[in-house]
Design a protein around this motif. Structure first.
Motif, PDB file in Angstrom:
ATOM      1  N   ARG A  45       5.376   7.413  -1.275  1.00  0.00           N
ATOM      2  CA  ARG A  45       5.619   6.043  -1.710  1.00  0.00           C
ATOM      3  C   ARG A  45       4.516   5.107  -1.254  1.00  0.00           C
ATOM      4  O   ARG A  45       3.913   5.279  -0.188  1.00  0.00           O
ATOM      5  CB  ARG A  45       6.958   5.545  -1.160  1.00  0.00           C
ATOM      6  CG  ARG A  45       8.167   6.241  -1.763  1.00  0.00           C
ATOM      7  CD  ARG A  45       9.464   5.657  -1.243  1.00  0.00           C
ATOM      8  NE  ARG A  45      10.628   6.277  -1.832  1.00  0.00           N
ATOM      9  CZ  ARG A  45      11.179   5.925  -2.976  1.00  0.00           C
ATOM     10  NH1 ARG A  45      10.661   4.911  -3.664  1.00  0.00           N
ATOM     11  NH2 ARG A  45      12.241   6.537  -3.445  1.00  0.00           N
ATOM     12  N   PHE A  46       4.291   4.098  -2.048  1.00  0.00           N
ATOM     13  CA  PHE A  46       3.289   3.082  -1.759  1.00  0.00           C
ATOM     14  C   PHE A  46       3.673   2.272  -0.532  1.00  0.00           C
ATOM     15  O   PHE A  46       4.838   1.914  -0.339  1.00  0.00           O
ATOM     16  CB  PHE A  46       3.161   2.160  -2.973  1.00  0.00           C
ATOM     17  CG  PHE A  46       2.339   0.934  -2.740  1.00  0.00           C
ATOM     18  CD1 PHE A  46       2.935  -0.308  -2.573  1.00  0.00           C
ATOM     19  CD2 PHE A  46       0.945   1.016  -2.702  1.00  0.00           C
ATOM     20  CE1 PHE A  46       2.184  -1.441  -2.369  1.00  0.00           C
ATOM     21  CE2 PHE A  46       0.181  -0.122  -2.491  1.00  0.00           C
ATOM     22  CZ  PHE A  46       0.801  -1.348  -2.325  1.00  0.00           C
ATOM     23  N   TYR A  58      -1.827  -6.017  -1.004  1.00  0.00           N
ATOM     24  CA  TYR A  58      -0.538  -5.835  -1.649  1.00  0.00           C
ATOM     25  C   TYR A  58       0.323  -4.950  -0.749  1.00  0.00           C
ATOM     26  O   TYR A  58      -0.199  -4.013  -0.125  1.00  0.00           O
ATOM     27  CB  TYR A  58      -0.720  -5.194  -3.022  1.00  0.00           C
ATOM     28  CG  TYR A  58      -1.738  -5.926  -3.865  1.00  0.00           C
ATOM     29  CD1 TYR A  58      -3.072  -5.540  -3.867  1.00  0.00           C
ATOM     30  CD2 TYR A  58      -1.363  -7.021  -4.618  1.00  0.00           C
ATOM     31  CE1 TYR A  58      -4.014  -6.232  -4.602  1.00  0.00           C
ATOM     32  CE2 TYR A  58      -2.299  -7.720  -5.368  1.00  0.00           C
ATOM     33  CZ  TYR A  58      -3.622  -7.324  -5.357  1.00  0.00           C
ATOM     34  OH  TYR A  58      -4.544  -8.016  -6.082  1.00  0.00           O
ATOM     35  N   TYR A  59       1.606  -5.245  -0.716  1.00  0.00           N
ATOM     36  CA  TYR A  59       2.504  -4.524   0.178  1.00  0.00           C
ATOM     37  C   TYR A  59       3.802  -4.149  -0.525  1.00  0.00           C
ATOM     38  O   TYR A  59       4.279  -4.872  -1.411  1.00  0.00           O
ATOM     39  CB  TYR A  59       2.847  -5.388   1.397  1.00  0.00           C
ATOM     40  CG  TYR A  59       1.663  -5.741   2.253  1.00  0.00           C
ATOM     41  CD1 TYR A  59       0.971  -6.936   2.064  1.00  0.00           C
ATOM     42  CD2 TYR A  59       1.221  -4.869   3.249  1.00  0.00           C
ATOM     43  CE1 TYR A  59      -0.126  -7.253   2.841  1.00  0.00           C
ATOM     44  CE2 TYR A  59       0.119  -5.181   4.026  1.00  0.00           C
ATOM     45  CZ  TYR A  59      -0.548  -6.384   3.813  1.00  0.00           C
ATOM     46  OH  TYR A  59      -1.640  -6.696   4.589  1.00  0.00           O
ATOM     47  N   ALA A  60       4.354  -3.039  -0.082  1.00  0.00           N
ATOM     48  CA  ALA A  60       5.706  -2.708  -0.492  1.00  0.00           C
ATOM     49  C   ALA A  60       6.658  -3.710   0.153  1.00  0.00           C
ATOM     50  O   ALA A  60       6.412  -4.189   1.265  1.00  0.00           O
ATOM     51  CB  ALA A  60       6.058  -1.290  -0.053  1.00  0.00           C
ATOM     52  N   ASP A  61       7.736  -4.032  -0.525  1.00  0.00           N
ATOM     53  CA  ASP A  61       8.690  -5.002   0.013  1.00  0.00           C
ATOM     54  C   ASP A  61       9.222  -4.572   1.375  1.00  0.00           C
ATOM     55  O   ASP A  61       9.499  -5.405   2.239  1.00  0.00           O
ATOM     56  CB  ASP A  61       9.855  -5.186  -0.964  1.00  0.00           C
ATOM     57  CG  ASP A  61       9.452  -5.930  -2.218  1.00  0.00           C
ATOM     58  OD1 ASP A  61      10.196  -5.850  -3.216  1.00  0.00           O
ATOM     59  OD2 ASP A  61       8.391  -6.589  -2.208  1.00  0.00           O
ATOM     60  N   SER A  62       9.349  -3.275   1.580  1.00  0.00           N
ATOM     61  CA  SER A  62       9.935  -2.757   2.810  1.00  0.00           C
ATOM     62  C   SER A  62       9.063  -2.981   4.043  1.00  0.00           C
ATOM     63  O   SER A  62       9.560  -2.900   5.175  1.00  0.00           O
ATOM     64  CB  SER A  62      10.229  -1.267   2.661  1.00  0.00           C
ATOM     65  OG  SER A  62       9.039  -0.557   2.363  1.00  0.00           O
ATOM     66  N   VAL A  63       7.776  -3.253   3.839  1.00  0.00           N
ATOM     67  CA  VAL A  63       6.879  -3.434   4.980  1.00  0.00           C
ATOM     68  C   VAL A  63       6.270  -4.830   5.040  1.00  0.00           C
ATOM     69  O   VAL A  63       5.582  -5.162   6.011  1.00  0.00           O
ATOM     70  CB  VAL A  63       5.751  -2.379   4.985  1.00  0.00           C
ATOM     71  CG1 VAL A  63       6.332  -0.976   4.896  1.00  0.00           C
ATOM     72  CG2 VAL A  63       4.743  -2.630   3.876  1.00  0.00           C
ATOM     73  N   ARG A 107      -0.513  -3.577 -10.771  1.00  0.00           N
ATOM     74  CA  ARG A 107       0.593  -2.673 -11.072  1.00  0.00           C
ATOM     75  C   ARG A 107       0.245  -1.242 -10.695  1.00  0.00           C
ATOM     76  O   ARG A 107       1.027  -0.535 -10.054  1.00  0.00           O
ATOM     77  CB  ARG A 107       0.932  -2.756 -12.560  1.00  0.00           C
ATOM     78  CG  ARG A 107       2.075  -1.833 -12.993  1.00  0.00           C
ATOM     79  CD  ARG A 107       2.156  -1.779 -14.484  1.00  0.00           C
ATOM     80  NE  ARG A 107       0.933  -1.231 -15.051  1.00  0.00           N
ATOM     81  CZ  ARG A 107       0.649  -1.241 -16.353  1.00  0.00           C
ATOM     82  NH1 ARG A 107       1.482  -1.798 -17.206  1.00  0.00           N
ATOM     83  NH2 ARG A 107      -0.469  -0.730 -16.797  1.00  0.00           N
ATOM     84  N   ASP A 108      -0.934  -0.797 -11.046  1.00  0.00           N
ATOM     85  CA  ASP A 108      -1.337   0.585 -10.788  1.00  0.00           C
ATOM     86  C   ASP A 108      -1.596   0.855  -9.310  1.00  0.00           C
ATOM     87  O   ASP A 108      -1.609   2.020  -8.894  1.00  0.00           O
ATOM     88  CB  ASP A 108      -2.590   0.921 -11.593  1.00  0.00           C
ATOM     89  CG  ASP A 108      -2.330   0.940 -13.082  1.00  0.00           C
ATOM     90  OD1 ASP A 108      -3.298   0.913 -13.847  1.00  0.00           O
ATOM     91  OD2 ASP A 108      -1.143   0.970 -13.473  1.00  0.00           O
ATOM     92  N   ALA A 109      -1.808  -0.180  -8.525  1.00  0.00           N
ATOM     93  CA  ALA A 109      -2.081  -0.009  -7.099  1.00  0.00           C
ATOM     94  C   ALA A 109      -0.920   0.682  -6.390  1.00  0.00           C
ATOM     95  O   ALA A 109      -1.121   1.305  -5.346  1.00  0.00           O
ATOM     96  CB  ALA A 109      -2.343  -1.350  -6.442  1.00  0.00           C
ATOM     97  N   SER A 114      -3.046   6.589  -9.464  1.00  0.00           N
ATOM     98  CA  SER A 114      -4.212   5.715  -9.586  1.00  0.00           C
ATOM     99  C   SER A 114      -5.283   6.030  -8.555  1.00  0.00           C
ATOM    100  O   SER A 114      -6.346   5.429  -8.569  1.00  0.00           O
ATOM    101  CB  SER A 114      -3.782   4.249  -9.433  1.00  0.00           C
ATOM    102  OG  SER A 114      -2.849   3.894 -10.432  1.00  0.00           O
ATOM    103  N   TYR A 115      -4.995   6.926  -7.637  1.00  0.00           N
ATOM    104  CA  TYR A 115      -5.904   7.245  -6.543  1.00  0.00           C
ATOM    105  C   TYR A 115      -6.418   8.676  -6.692  1.00  0.00           C
ATOM    106  O   TYR A 115      -5.645   9.593  -6.959  1.00  0.00           O
ATOM    107  CB  TYR A 115      -5.193   7.070  -5.202  1.00  0.00           C
ATOM    108  CG  TYR A 115      -4.778   5.634  -4.958  1.00  0.00           C
ATOM    109  CD1 TYR A 115      -3.627   5.121  -5.539  1.00  0.00           C
ATOM    110  CD2 TYR A 115      -5.539   4.799  -4.157  1.00  0.00           C
ATOM    111  CE1 TYR A 115      -3.246   3.794  -5.332  1.00  0.00           C
ATOM    112  CE2 TYR A 115      -5.171   3.480  -3.940  1.00  0.00           C
ATOM    113  CZ  TYR A 115      -4.034   2.985  -4.530  1.00  0.00           C
ATOM    114  OH  TYR A 115      -3.669   1.681  -4.332  1.00  0.00           O
TER     115      TYR A 115
END
Length: 128
Positions: A45-46, A58-63, A107-109, A114-115
């Motif tokens: 997961r991102f 950019y960050y995941a909401d959880s972090v 969005r793709d980040a 995308s990596y």
């Protein structure tokens, strides 16, 4: 071409760790970079991403509000400062380089596809 992630370890809930990612074999200074994590039995997961300049993150909401991604282009490193760690942050953390230079689609980040370049991962364990 290799990305080396380091800095993982065992920490108590509420503690901090700083992960670092360095490249060997080539430079990724013109590439957006990301951090992802994978807990046992779950998908990768991102976590966070930073553009090639280092001006957008950019960050995941959880972090969000607890983790900070930063890069030093002169050193070729990307760090992830993790504060207020929780047991649910326990995972193997991977750094990755975006698939093409000078680009980062918001969005793709967040998409692993995308990596194109991935490090070997570093284990982070947060005890309660």
């Amino acid at each position: 071409v290799q990305l080396q992630a380091s800095g993982g370890g065992l920490v108590q809930a509420g503690g901090s760790l700083r992960l670092s990612c360095a490249a060997s074999g080539r430079t990724f200074s013109n590439y957006a970079m990301g951090w992802f994590r994978q807990a046992p039995g779950k998908e990768r997961r991102f976590v966070a991403a930073i553009n090639w300049v280092g001006s957008s993150t950019y960050y995941a909401d959880s972090v969000k509000g607890r983790f900070t991604i930063a890069r030093d282009r002169s050193k070729g490193t990307v760090d992830l400062q993790m504060d207020s760690l929780k047991p649910e942050d326990t995972a193997v953390y991977y750094c990755a380089a975006y698939s093409r230079p000078y680009a980062l689609n918001v969005r793709d980040a967040r998409d692993t596809r995308s990596y194109s370049y991935w490090g070997q991962g570093t284990q982070v364990t947060v005890s309660s």
